[in-house]
Every structure is written in structure tokens, then in C-alpha cells.
Scaffold this motif. Structure first.
Motif, PDB file in Angstrom:
ATOM      1  N   PHE A 145       0.815  -1.210   0.000  1.00 38.50           N
ATOM      2  CA  PHE A 145       0.000   0.000   0.000  1.00 38.50           C
ATOM      3  C   PHE A 145       0.850   1.262   0.000  1.00 38.50           C
ATOM      4  O   PHE A 145       0.612   2.188  -0.782  1.00 38.50           O
ATOM      5  N   PHE A 146       1.864   1.313   0.865  1.00 40.24           N
ATOM      6  CA  PHE A 146       2.655   2.540   0.971  1.00 40.24           C
ATOM      7  C   PHE A 146       3.508   2.782  -0.285  1.00 40.24           C
ATOM      8  O   PHE A 146       3.803   3.928  -0.628  1.00 40.24           O
ATOM      9  N   TRP A 147       3.878   1.721  -0.961  1.00 36.21           N
ATOM     10  CA  TRP A 147       4.633   1.867  -2.210  1.00 36.21           C
ATOM     11  C   TRP A 147       3.764   2.537  -3.278  1.00 36.21           C
ATOM     12  O   TRP A 147       4.201   3.453  -3.982  1.00 36.21           O
ATOM     13  N   TYR A 148       2.518   2.080  -3.400  1.00 38.57           N
ATOM     14  CA  TYR A 148       1.637   2.604  -4.437  1.00 38.57           C
ATOM     15  C   TYR A 148       0.954   3.913  -4.040  1.00 38.57           C
ATOM     16  O   TYR A 148       0.436   4.626  -4.911  1.00 38.57           O
ATOM     17  N   LEU A 149       0.942   4.241  -2.749  1.00 41.13           N
ATOM     18  CA  LEU A 149       0.151   5.363  -2.254  1.00 41.13           C
ATOM     19  C   LEU A 149       0.405   6.681  -2.988  1.00 41.13           C
ATOM     20  O   LEU A 149      -0.553   7.328  -3.442  1.00 41.13           O
ATOM     21  N   PRO A 150       1.658   7.149  -3.144  1.00 41.34           N
ATOM     22  CA  PRO A 150       1.833   8.449  -3.820  1.00 41.34           C
ATOM     23  C   PRO A 150       1.354   8.446  -5.268  1.00 41.34           C
ATOM     24  O   PRO A 150       0.834   9.459  -5.756  1.00 41.34           O
ATOM     25  N   PHE A 151       1.495   7.304  -5.940  1.00 38.23           N
ATOM     26  CA  PHE A 151       1.030   7.212  -7.329  1.00 38.23           C
ATOM     27  C   PHE A 151      -0.499   7.202  -7.391  1.00 38.23           C
ATOM     28  O   PHE A 151      -1.094   7.773  -8.311  1.00 38.23           O
ATOM     29  N   MET A 152      -1.130   6.571  -6.407  1.00 37.74           N
ATOM     30  CA  MET A 152      -2.590   6.551  -6.368  1.00 37.74           C
ATOM     31  C   MET A 152      -3.143   7.933  -6.041  1.00 37.74           C
ATOM     32  O   MET A 152      -4.167   8.346  -6.601  1.00 37.74           O
ATOM     33  N   ILE A 153      -2.475   8.641  -5.144  1.00 45.75           N
ATOM     34  CA  ILE A 153      -2.898  10.011  -4.832  1.00 45.75           C
ATOM     35  C   ILE A 153      -2.787  10.893  -6.077  1.00 45.75           C
ATOM     36  O   ILE A 153      -3.678  11.706  -6.374  1.00 45.75           O
ATOM     37  N   ALA A 154      -1.705  10.724  -6.835  1.00 48.66           N
ATOM     38  CA  ALA A 154      -1.530  11.477  -8.084  1.00 48.66           C
ATOM     39  C   ALA A 154      -2.612  11.146  -9.110  1.00 48.66           C
ATOM     40  O   ALA A 154      -2.910  11.949  -9.998  1.00 48.66           O
ATOM     41  N   ASP A 155      -3.218   9.972  -8.963  1.00 50.80           N
ATOM     42  CA  ASP A 155      -4.294   9.531  -9.856  1.00 50.80           C
ATOM     43  C   ASP A 155      -5.673   9.898  -9.298  1.00 50.80           C
ATOM     44  O   ASP A 155      -6.687   9.331  -9.701  1.00 50.80           O
ATOM     45  N   ASP A 156      -5.691  10.845  -8.366  1.00 46.01           N
ATOM     46  CA  ASP A 156      -6.958  11.348  -7.793  1.00 46.01           C
ATOM     47  C   ASP A 156      -7.722  10.297  -7.004  1.00 46.01           C
ATOM     48  O   ASP A 156      -8.969  10.286  -7.008  1.00 46.01           O
ATOM     49  N   ALA A 157      -7.006   9.404  -6.327  1.00 49.21           N
ATOM     50  CA  ALA A 157      -7.675   8.483  -5.409  1.00 49.21           C
ATOM     51  C   ALA A 157      -8.354   9.279  -4.301  1.00 49.21           C
ATOM     52  O   ALA A 157      -7.853  10.318  -3.873  1.00 49.21           O
ATOM     53  N   ARG A 158      -9.488   8.783  -3.851  1.00 46.42           N
ATOM     54  CA  ARG A 158     -10.224   9.447  -2.770  1.00 46.42           C
ATOM     55  C   ARG A 158     -10.168   8.599  -1.500  1.00 46.42           C
ATOM     56  O   ARG A 158     -10.205   7.378  -1.558  1.00 46.42           O
TER      57      ARG A 158
END
Length: 277
Positions: A145-158
Motif C-alpha cells: 500500500f505505501f509503495w503505491y500510495l503516492p502514485f494513487m494520490i496522483a491519480d486522484d484516489a479518494r
């Protein structure tokens, strides 16, 4: 620890692709569901054919249908409650994929007289497409989760904070769960069947999405002395991105229905599992 026997009820409408991801997750739970009910608000040939391919993998899978007469999720869900074989019911939507510990988290937090309320972490469009193209699994996101988190935030994850997982009854979970729960999130919650029957299930007066499937049962549960408790960050689900499917106007229609029923203290709804003549 002895857990209650569980039935997971999945509310669906034609989206067999998303249901496939859900069933893949349910096949790899730390605590398998004792029964799976796919509750379809409609009767599509695509869904029937897809479910038929899953029977060998899930012998305890039940598919319920009804005429496709516009949005009538509450009726479909009441049918599923009546058909369920087990004492504990877990509700999710057909666009939400559970983490591997999802069933166990609901079961180990279960209490009579308590409704468990989870949250959802909403993927953005690009990550959703990666999942759909099988380049990435929900299990991958859960484990790293923490690895993907910044990329998911950049993809407008809510609500990315709701993708974090903590053990049930841990110190962190106890602190998180002290917060007041206003109402159920309809795509992630659970309760004992006997408690839901005390309010007569979902109110089928609601014929539009919003309010009637989550806010409405919440105040009726409380009116019957059944409390809402958080299972946030224990029982996690990942919502696959799609455009919003209902408008504020529909919500206003439902709010008017709900306020009328609240004024009447109608905790046990008249048009639920049992119909008042």
C-alpha cells in the motif's frame, strides 16, 4: 476464537467484470464466507451466464434476480436477507473489491445489538484501468500500500487513509473507533440478521439511489436501540472508479421521504421485508 456463520450479500447490476474481481478476492480470504449471495437488481443474461461459470468455484453461491424495473436495490437486498442461511450478514456493492482480511475483520468485530460500519478507499481512473487490464491486483495494492500510495494520490484516489489496515482490537483501532459513526456506508457494513429484522430490513419506498440504502436504516437502527460502531481500517474495501451514477435531485427526493418517516418515528418500516397491508 469462534466466529458467527457469515453470508456476504453483493449488490450488482450487470457489471460482471467488477464482480469477477470481487469473487477472486472472496476465493482468497483469511476467513472464507460461509455463503455468498449475488443480489441482482435486474435479470440479465450476462450475469446469469457469468454466475454459471463460478458455481464449481463457489458451491455456496446463490444468485437472486428480479424484474429490471428501474432502481430498486432495496427490494433486491430484502430478497437476499430473506434467502440468507446464516446469522451474520455482510453487505458490499458490486463495484467494491474486499481486502483479503475483509470477512475475518467483520466476523471478529461482530456483536449482537451492534451494526459495524466500514469505509471505502476509492481508486482513481488510471489505477482502476490497471486492475481491469490485470496489470495489478487489489491484493498487490493491499500488500504494498505505501509503495503505491503516492502514485494513487496522483491519480486522484479518494479517501486513501481508508486503505490502511490495522488489526482488530489493536490500540490504533481502538483510537480510530472512538469516533462517532453518523451513518452506514452502504457498500461496507454488517450486522446480525436478527437485528436487521427488528427494523424490517430496507425500506422499499425508496425507488432512487442515495439515503434509502444507508442513511435511512442508520437512524431506524438507533431508534430500535441498535448502535452503530466503526470497523474502519479493519474491514477494508477498494472501490473501482466510475462516473457518478446519481444526481443531487434524486437525493432530495429521498431526503423528503426520510424526513416524513422520521417525523412519524417509523423505525420499523411499513414497506420492508414484511409488507403492512
Amino acid at each position: 476464537m469462534e466466529f458467527p456463520k457469515t453470508t456476504i450479500i453483493i449488490s450488482v447490476y450487470k457489471d460482471t467484470e467488477a464482480l469477477g474481481f470481487i469473487l477472486d478476492s472472496l476465493a482468497n480470504q483469511t476467513l472464507p464466507a460461509d455463503e455468498i449471495i449475488v443480489s441482482e437488481d435486474g435479470d440479465s443474461s450476462e450475469m446469469r451466464e457469468f454466475i454459471a461459470t463460478q458455481k464449481d468455484r463457489f458451491p455456496h453461491l446463490l444468485h437472486l434476480t428480479q424484474p429490471d424495473d428501474g432502481w430498486w436495490k432495496n427490494k433486491a437486498m430484502n430478497n437476499a436477507i430473506q434467502a440468507s442461511s446464516n446469522e451474520y450478514l455482510i453487505f458490499i456493492d458490486g463495484d467494491c473489491v474486499p481486502y483479503s482480511t475483509f470477512i475475518q475483520a467483520h466476523a471478529e468485530n461482530a456483536q449482537k445489538g451492534i451494526v459495524l460500519c466500514g469505509k471505502r478507499f476509492e481508486l482513481g481512473p488510471k489505477f482502476t484501468e490497471r486492475v481491469k487490464r490485470h496489470e495489478l491486483t487489489v491484493r498487490d495494492i493491499e500488500k504494498k500500500f505505501f509503495w503505491y500510495l503516492p502514485f494513487m494520490i496522483a491519480d486522484d484516489a479518494r479517501h486513501p487513509e481508508d486503505g490502511l489496515t490495522f488489526k482488530s482490537h489493536s490500540f490504533i483501532s481502538r483510537q480510530i473507533h472512538k469516533r462517532y459513526v453518523r451513518h452506514i456506508i452502504g457498500c461496507n457494513w454488517s450486522c446480525y440478521k436478527e437485528d436487521f429484522l427488528k427494523i424490517n430490513g430496507f425500506d422499499e419506498t425508496y425507488r432512487l439511489p442515495a439515503e434509502g440504502e444507508d442513511v435511512d436504516p442508520s437512524w431506524r437502527f438507533r431508534g430500535m436501540g441498535i448502535e452503530l460502531k466503526s470497523c474502519r481500517n479493519n474491514a477494508n474495501i477498494l472501490h473501482l472508479y466510475h462516473p457518478k451514477r446519481f444526481s443531487a435531485v434524486e437525493g432530495d427526493v429521498n431526503k423528503a421521504i426520510m424526513e416524513k418517516h422520521r417525523a412519524e418515528n417509523a423505525f420499523y418500516c411499513k414497506d420492508g421485508i414484511i409488507k403492512e397491508s
